[in-house]
Write a protein that holds these residues in place. Structure first.
Motif, PDB file in Angstrom:
ATOM      1  N   VAL A 285       0.849  -1.205   0.000  1.00  0.00           N
ATOM      2  CA  VAL A 285       0.000   0.000   0.000  1.00  0.00           C
ATOM      3  C   VAL A 285       0.885   1.256   0.000  1.00  0.00           C
ATOM      4  CG1 VAL A 285      -1.774   1.275   1.259  1.00  0.00           C
ATOM      5  CG2 VAL A 285      -1.857  -1.221   1.205  1.00  0.00           C
ATOM      6  N   LEU A 286       1.934   1.240   0.821  1.00  0.00           N
ATOM      7  CA  LEU A 286       2.820   2.407   0.878  1.00  0.00           C
ATOM      8  C   LEU A 286       3.534   2.629  -0.466  1.00  0.00           C
ATOM      9  CD1 LEU A 286       4.377   1.979   4.440  1.00  0.00           C
ATOM     10  CD2 LEU A 286       2.693   3.666   3.719  1.00  0.00           C
TER      11      LEU A 286
ATOM     12  N   ILE B 249       4.641   5.713  -5.276  1.00  0.00           N
ATOM     13  CA  ILE B 249       4.722   5.810  -6.742  1.00  0.00           C
ATOM     14  C   ILE B 249       4.040   7.105  -7.186  1.00  0.00           C
ATOM     15  CG2 ILE B 249       3.674   4.890  -8.860  1.00  0.00           C
ATOM     16  CD1 ILE B 249       4.810   2.325  -8.334  1.00  0.00           C
ATOM     17  N   PHE B 250       2.906   7.408  -6.555  1.00  0.00           N
ATOM     18  CA  PHE B 250       2.211   8.654  -6.883  1.00  0.00           C
ATOM     19  C   PHE B 250       3.127   9.851  -6.629  1.00  0.00           C
ATOM     20  CE2 PHE B 250       0.005  12.404  -5.398  1.00  0.00           C
ATOM     21  CZ  PHE B 250      -0.806  12.677  -6.475  1.00  0.00           C
TER      22      PHE B 250
ATOM     23  N   TYR C 196      12.536   8.306  -4.041  1.00  0.00           N
ATOM     24  CA  TYR C 196      11.714   9.500  -3.819  1.00  0.00           C
ATOM     25  C   TYR C 196      12.472  10.542  -2.982  1.00  0.00           C
ATOM     26  CZ  TYR C 196       8.134  12.495  -1.822  1.00  0.00           C
ATOM     27  OH  TYR C 196       7.421  13.595  -1.414  1.00  0.00           O
ATOM     28  N   LEU C 197      13.097  10.081  -1.906  1.00  0.00           N
ATOM     29  CA  LEU C 197      13.840  11.005  -1.047  1.00  0.00           C
ATOM     30  C   LEU C 197      15.030  11.592  -1.800  1.00  0.00           C
ATOM     31  CD1 LEU C 197      13.744   8.901   2.252  1.00  0.00           C
ATOM     32  CD2 LEU C 197      12.587  11.078   1.845  1.00  0.00           C
ATOM     33  N   PHE C 198      15.682  10.779  -2.598  1.00  0.00           N
ATOM     34  CA  PHE C 198      16.836  11.253  -3.374  1.00  0.00           C
ATOM     35  C   PHE C 198      16.411  12.347  -4.347  1.00  0.00           C
ATOM     36  CE2 PHE C 198      20.035  11.258  -6.636  1.00  0.00           C
ATOM     37  CZ  PHE C 198      21.212  11.063  -5.939  1.00  0.00           C
ATOM     38  N   VAL C 199      15.287  12.083  -5.022  1.00  0.00           N
ATOM     39  CA  VAL C 199      14.773  13.049  -5.997  1.00  0.00           C
ATOM     40  C   VAL C 199      14.461  14.385  -5.319  1.00  0.00           C
ATOM     41  CG1 VAL C 199      12.717  13.530  -7.415  1.00  0.00           C
ATOM     42  CG2 VAL C 199      13.888  11.340  -7.624  1.00  0.00           C
ATOM     43  N   ASN C 200      14.033  14.311  -4.055  1.00  0.00           N
ATOM     44  CA  ASN C 200      13.695  15.523  -3.320  1.00  0.00           C
ATOM     45  C   ASN C 200      14.894  16.147  -2.609  1.00  0.00           C
ATOM     46  OD1 ASN C 200      10.659  16.169  -3.363  1.00  0.00           O
ATOM     47  ND2 ASN C 200      10.776  13.937  -3.233  1.00  0.00           N
TER      48      ASN C 200
ATOM     49  N   VAL D 261       7.747  -1.630 -10.853  1.00  0.00           N
ATOM     50  CA  VAL D 261       7.663  -0.165 -10.716  1.00  0.00           C
ATOM     51  C   VAL D 261       7.827   0.523 -12.077  1.00  0.00           C
ATOM     52  CG1 VAL D 261       8.726   1.870  -9.669  1.00  0.00           C
ATOM     53  CG2 VAL D 261       8.355  -0.184  -8.311  1.00  0.00           C
ATOM     54  N   PRO D 262       8.959   0.310 -12.777  1.00  0.00           N
ATOM     55  CA  PRO D 262       9.053   0.979 -14.080  1.00  0.00           C
ATOM     56  C   PRO D 262       7.951   0.556 -15.049  1.00  0.00           C
ATOM     57  CG  PRO D 262      10.878  -0.577 -13.788  1.00  0.00           C
ATOM     58  CD  PRO D 262      10.192  -0.449 -12.472  1.00  0.00           C
ATOM     59  N   LEU D 263       7.562  -0.726 -15.006  1.00  0.00           N
ATOM     60  CA  LEU D 263       6.532  -1.182 -15.945  1.00  0.00           C
ATOM     61  C   LEU D 263       5.186  -0.503 -15.674  1.00  0.00           C
ATOM     62  CD1 LEU D 263       7.427  -4.989 -16.251  1.00  0.00           C
ATOM     63  CD2 LEU D 263       7.817  -3.192 -17.929  1.00  0.00           C
ATOM     64  N   SER D 264       4.823  -0.354 -14.402  1.00  0.00           N
ATOM     65  CA  SER D 264       3.560   0.334 -14.067  1.00  0.00           C
ATOM     66  C   SER D 264       3.587   1.765 -14.578  1.00  0.00           C
ATOM     67  CB  SER D 264       3.340   0.379 -12.549  1.00  0.00           C
ATOM     68  OG  SER D 264       3.281  -0.891 -12.013  1.00  0.00           O
TER      69      SER D 264
END
Lengths: 494, 138
Positions: free
Chosen positions: A99-100, A105-106, A155-159, A341-344
């Motif tokens: 779920v997380l 991903i969003f 996600y944290l890296f991107v931010n 993940v990449p496929l979704s």
């Protein structure tokens, strides 16, 4: 973000939760041996601070001659504290990780496409309904937790939160063995692709923290204990080259590795048949939905995008199957789970390109049909065709044996079931009692494992558990049945 | 589909046989389920489409490329396919070629494997030329 988008996101999160938590205790049916081991060790830590073998808060958990990593087991301890020692608690951490991951991903996609949240929501939605993700969120699979840590780390890296990112990525090393390869490569890639705006000082501090955090893991990895699992599943160890000339042999090794690697991109594996291992897929359908193929092709253009997301997706596609390709068997949906993940996101990108209204309606109808089809297969067919893979029957067996255990001097479990002791511990043993018995050299009390009736000799008041096809000289007391009403075990009085 | 077909390159007869096997296996598992749901989910149309699609997709499958030729040229085959697909005529040829094999060639020449191998190698060669052209232009 407007209220409407938030409502849609909440709907997706609820859907993701329902798909992962509904009937979690009952389907998959039973617990497989690793789940039982995780569940018991977590419970033992919770009650006594010691694992199954009596080690005090260990960093590595010995199980079936190998060593398990700690993060999933300690998290299961927390869920068992809340829900008790049961199937739900063992699988809860993985389900929550699923779920997380849907949520992150969003947020990850939204970092790059924040003007319209359509693409981010589609990515999140597709991940939430993807058979690949649902399958591994509904079992006690450490890989699913690793996937969440990897997503959160990116996600944290991107931010720009590089230190937090590396702490989270370090956790993935302690979660699932495939992280040795996937996370290591990912860290290198993140460094290679990183924004120049991040200061050198911050980079050095983050790298220093990462190294400090993974030092225990590195030491463990090169120890004989740490190498046990890696060597037992290593493809190159089991592969015998046909040619004796050394250069040609290397060529064969590389060829074999590439063949394994490409199996993970096989359209049959991804969209039609999936992983044929009973714990890794429903067998009747693929890991992704067949209707997603055109959108996957159309969405591939995101990989050419200059944005960081395109690059990171391309690299994830490349590195995700490597851990699976260097091991056996192949293809392996669990070890290559990161691919989902990449496929979704790529499929979502392809879907977001649709402009015509009637095509949108058509896609929605087809998607709903296949989701219903998948859920029908998962809840109706899957338990009946894969119960052997999930250890069905043990719960009923030990609950039945509890009735007899005080009336017999020995209860012997046939040697065909060498891992069945862990089910006894999980379903019928308190850790304190087990540890006290180990100290006295009694181990499992009057239960005996790993022998058959011929080697037992003469013992009075003996109860014997055999397989379904064994006929033993004695009185049959009871049959234990699988979910499909076939006999799982026979209980005999000898 | 309850039963999974083994091996590569299915035939129309194989697909039809497989539809009935799969339907039988799946419907048997659905004891107690409403007849409408069974018909809605397990029907010849859906099974036929999925199995035919599966058969068709094998001709674009990286693993099949690797087994038919060698793993080393799989990226080149894709490069060739993508480049060729930009031309509408070749796109049509690429899309129809599997049908030509399934419906016609395998009836005339049961051992069509070498022909397929040559087909893939030619595409890989085109992919290699494309790759080299891109490198030289840079």
């Amino acid at each position: 973000m407007s209220k409407g988008w938030w409502l849609l996101l909440i709907f997706i999160i609820v859907l993701s939760g329902v798909l992962r938590l509904y009937k979690l205790s009952d389907i998959p049916v039973g617990l497989y041996a690793d789940e039982a081991s995780i569940g018991y060790n977590a419970y033992s830590i919770l009650k006594t601070g010691r694992d199954e073998h009596g080690f005090f808060f260990p960093l590595w958990f010995r199980a079936f001659g190998e060593y398990k990593l700690p993060v999933y087991i300690y998290l299961t301890g927390i869920s068992e504290y809340v829900f008790g020692k049961n199937e739900f608690a063992v699988r809860f951490s993985s389900a929550v990780a699923g779920v997380l991951s849907t949520i992150f991903i969003f947020f990850l996609v939204d970092c790059f496409f924040s003007k319209s949240h359509k693409f981010s929501l589609l990515s999140s939605f597709l991940f939430s309904i993807m058979p690949w993700s649902i399958q591994f969120s509904r079992g006690g699979f450490e890989a699913n937790l690793m996937l969440f840590f990897i997503l959160l780390g990116i996600y944290l890296f991107v931010n720009g939160r590089i230190i937090s990112s590396f702490i989270v990525l370090a956790l993935s090393f302690y979660t699932y063995n495939a992280a040795r390869i996937i996370t290591s490569l990912l860290i290198l890639i993140l460094f290679f692709l990183k924004e120049r705006s991040i200061s050198i000082k911050k980079n050095i501090v983050a790298l220093f923290i990462l190294i400090i955090l993974i030092i225990p893991f590195l030491i463990f990895s090169i120890s004989s204990e740490g190498l046990t699992r890696a060597l037992s599943v290593n493809y190159f160890y089991s592969f015998t080259p046909k040619n004796s000339i050394s250069l040609v042999r290397y060529f064969e090794y590389v060829e074999g590795f590439l063949r394994n690697y490409f199996q993970h991109f096989s359209l049959d594996f991804l969209f039609i048949s999936g992983d044929q291992h009973g714990r890794h897929g429903v067998r009747a359908l693929g890991l992704l939905y067949i209707w997603q193929i055109p959108f996957l092709i159309s969405g591939l253009s995101i990989l050419k995008s200059e944005k960081f997301l395109g690059k990171i997706l391309a690299w994830l596609l490349i590195i995700a199957p490597i851990a699976a390709a260097v091991s056996t068997p192949n293809p392996h949906a669990l070890r290559s789970l990161v691919l989902v993940v990449p496929l979704s996101i790529i499929v979502a990108y392809g879907l977001a390109k649709i402009r015509l209204f009637f095509i949108k309606i058509g896609v929605v109808l087809i998607a709903v049909y296949f989701l219903v089809f998948y859920l029908h297969i998962y809840y109706r067919h899957y338990p009946k065709i894969t119960y052997l893979d999930w250890g069905d029957g043990y719960k009923k067996l030990y609950s039945s044996l509890a009735k007899y255990k005080d009336k017999y001097t020995k209860i012997v479990i046939n040697k065909e079931y060498p891992q069945s002791y862990i089910y006894l511990l999980f379903y019928a043993y308190e850790p304190e009692r087990y540890h006290n018995q180990i100290k006295r050299g009694e181990i499992f009390g009057n239960y005996v494992f790993g022998v058959n009736e011929q080697t037992l000799g003469k013992i009075d008041k003996l109860l014997y558990v055999s397989g379904p096809n064994d006929n033993v000289e004695g009185r049959l007391l009871e049959n234990i049945y699988f979910i499909d009403n076939n006999i799982a075990f026979k209980i005999w009085e000898l | 589909m309850g039963v999974v077909a083994q091996g590569f390159f299915c035939s129309t007869e194989g697909i039809i046989q497989h539809i009935f096997q799969s339907l039988l296996a799946d419907i048997t598992n659905d004891v107690g389920v409403s007849f409408i749901i069974i018909r809605f989910l397990h029907n010849k149309l859906i099974y036929g489409l999925i199995l035919s699609f599966r058969c068709y997709l094998q001709f674009f499958d990286p693993y099949v490329f690797a087994v038919t030729t060698t793993s080393f040229i799989v990226p080149l085959i894709y490069m060739g396919l993508f480049k060729l697909a930009k031309n509408k005529f070749f796109l049509l040829v690429i899309l129809l070629f599997p049908l030509f094999i399934i419906l016609l060639l395998r009836r005339i020449i049961p051992d069509f494997y070498p022909i397929l191998k040559i087909y893939y190698i030619l595409i890989a060669l085109y992919g290699l030329l494309t790759f080299l052209a891109i490198r030289i232009n840079r």
